[in-house]
Scaffold this motif. Sequence first.
Motif, PDB file in Angstrom:
ATOM      1  N   HIS A 101      19.733   6.705  64.108  1.00  0.00           N
ATOM      2  CA  HIS A 101      18.321   6.492  63.823  1.00  0.00           C
ATOM      3  C   HIS A 101      17.444   7.372  64.723  1.00  0.00           C
ATOM      4  O   HIS A 101      17.749   7.579  65.902  1.00  0.00           O
ATOM      5  N   ALA A 102      16.346   7.850  64.150  1.00  0.00           N
ATOM      6  CA  ALA A 102      15.343   8.594  64.920  1.00  0.00           C
ATOM      7  C   ALA A 102      13.979   8.248  64.333  1.00  0.00           C
ATOM      8  O   ALA A 102      13.599   8.748  63.273  1.00  0.00           O
ATOM      9  N   VAL A 103      13.270   7.351  65.014  1.00  0.00           N
ATOM     10  CA  VAL A 103      12.028   6.793  64.479  1.00  0.00           C
ATOM     11  C   VAL A 103      10.887   7.062  65.454  1.00  0.00           C
ATOM     12  O   VAL A 103      11.074   7.002  66.675  1.00  0.00           O
ATOM     13  N   ALA A 104       9.695   7.337  64.901  1.00  0.00           N
ATOM     14  CA  ALA A 104       8.493   7.571  65.708  1.00  0.00           C
ATOM     15  C   ALA A 104       8.762   8.665  66.747  1.00  0.00           C
ATOM     16  O   ALA A 104       9.074   9.784  66.362  1.00  0.00           O
ATOM     17  N   LYS A 105       8.668   8.367  68.033  1.00  0.00           N
ATOM     18  CA  LYS A 105       8.899   9.419  69.030  1.00  0.00           C
ATOM     19  C   LYS A 105      10.310   9.989  68.919  1.00  0.00           C
ATOM     20  O   LYS A 105      10.529  11.167  69.225  1.00  0.00           O
ATOM     21  N   GLY A 106      11.264   9.185  68.453  1.00  0.00           N
ATOM     22  CA  GLY A 106      12.600   9.713  68.223  1.00  0.00           C
ATOM     23  C   GLY A 106      12.585  10.835  67.205  1.00  0.00           C
ATOM     24  O   GLY A 106      13.270  11.858  67.356  1.00  0.00           O
ATOM     25  N   GLY A 121      25.226   8.563  57.079  1.00  0.00           N
ATOM     26  CA  GLY A 121      25.268   7.127  57.295  1.00  0.00           C
ATOM     27  C   GLY A 121      23.960   6.455  56.925  1.00  0.00           C
ATOM     28  O   GLY A 121      22.988   7.114  56.529  1.00  0.00           O
ATOM     29  N   ALA A 122      23.930   5.154  57.066  1.00  0.00           N
ATOM     30  CA  ALA A 122      22.743   4.361  56.719  1.00  0.00           C
ATOM     31  C   ALA A 122      21.753   4.367  57.883  1.00  0.00           C
ATOM     32  O   ALA A 122      21.480   3.332  58.501  1.00  0.00           O
ATOM     33  N   PHE A 123      21.241   5.559  58.161  1.00  0.00           N
ATOM     34  CA  PHE A 123      20.319   5.724  59.281  1.00  0.00           C
ATOM     35  C   PHE A 123      18.923   6.069  58.778  1.00  0.00           C
ATOM     36  O   PHE A 123      18.754   6.662  57.708  1.00  0.00           O
TER      37      PHE A 123
END
Length: 230
Positions: A101-106, A121-123
Amino acid sequence: MTELVSYQLDDGIATLTLANGKANAISPDVITALNAALDRATEDKAIVILTGQPGMLSAGYDLKVMTASPQDAITLVTAGSTLARRMLAHPTPIIVACSGHAVAKGAFLLLSADYRVGVEGAFTIGLNEVQIGITMHHVGIALARDRLRKTAFQRAVINAEMFNPQSAMGAGFLDAVVAPEELMPAALAMARHFKKINLKSHAATKLKVRKTLLDTLDAAIAQDQISGLT
């Protein structure tokens, strides 16, 4: 205590691994550690690979800091924006090996790198700011406008559309998607490619190509400090 950002140097390649809990939250201490690691990589003249824990690059800024007070939120976002600007101008190539996962600041870490490889994958990858009640900051808008595909920019920033790894590649968050066991081999292969180029020319060309963006980010950082996250 586990290092927030570990640093491993091998044959001119520095691997920086985020390790700040399950969400790999980007806190003030994580940003300090990332800056220190980038200082070290600069001294070592090393190609940089930035990665996270299996299944998670980062879920974004530390919510405890973001909700502590408006000033705490502004200070953290300013530090994160300054880090993004630094990554974009880093003298050696930066590869992000997105481990999940890479969300917002990610996701903004992905947009601040020279090459991005993710895993199947389910990311979830994307910018969920308006979904959680945060008005997108000027730096985020400028960075997304420059790095995302034109067809995905407004969907990602205004609509908070989230992407899976394959659609994230089409949107411009990733350059390649591989099986999980191939993530680090793929990142290392790209690092070895970068070792074959003239790094002085790479750095100079990067600054020329990104001059307008870097100037825009400088102005946006100042504007965000004045206007806040509203």
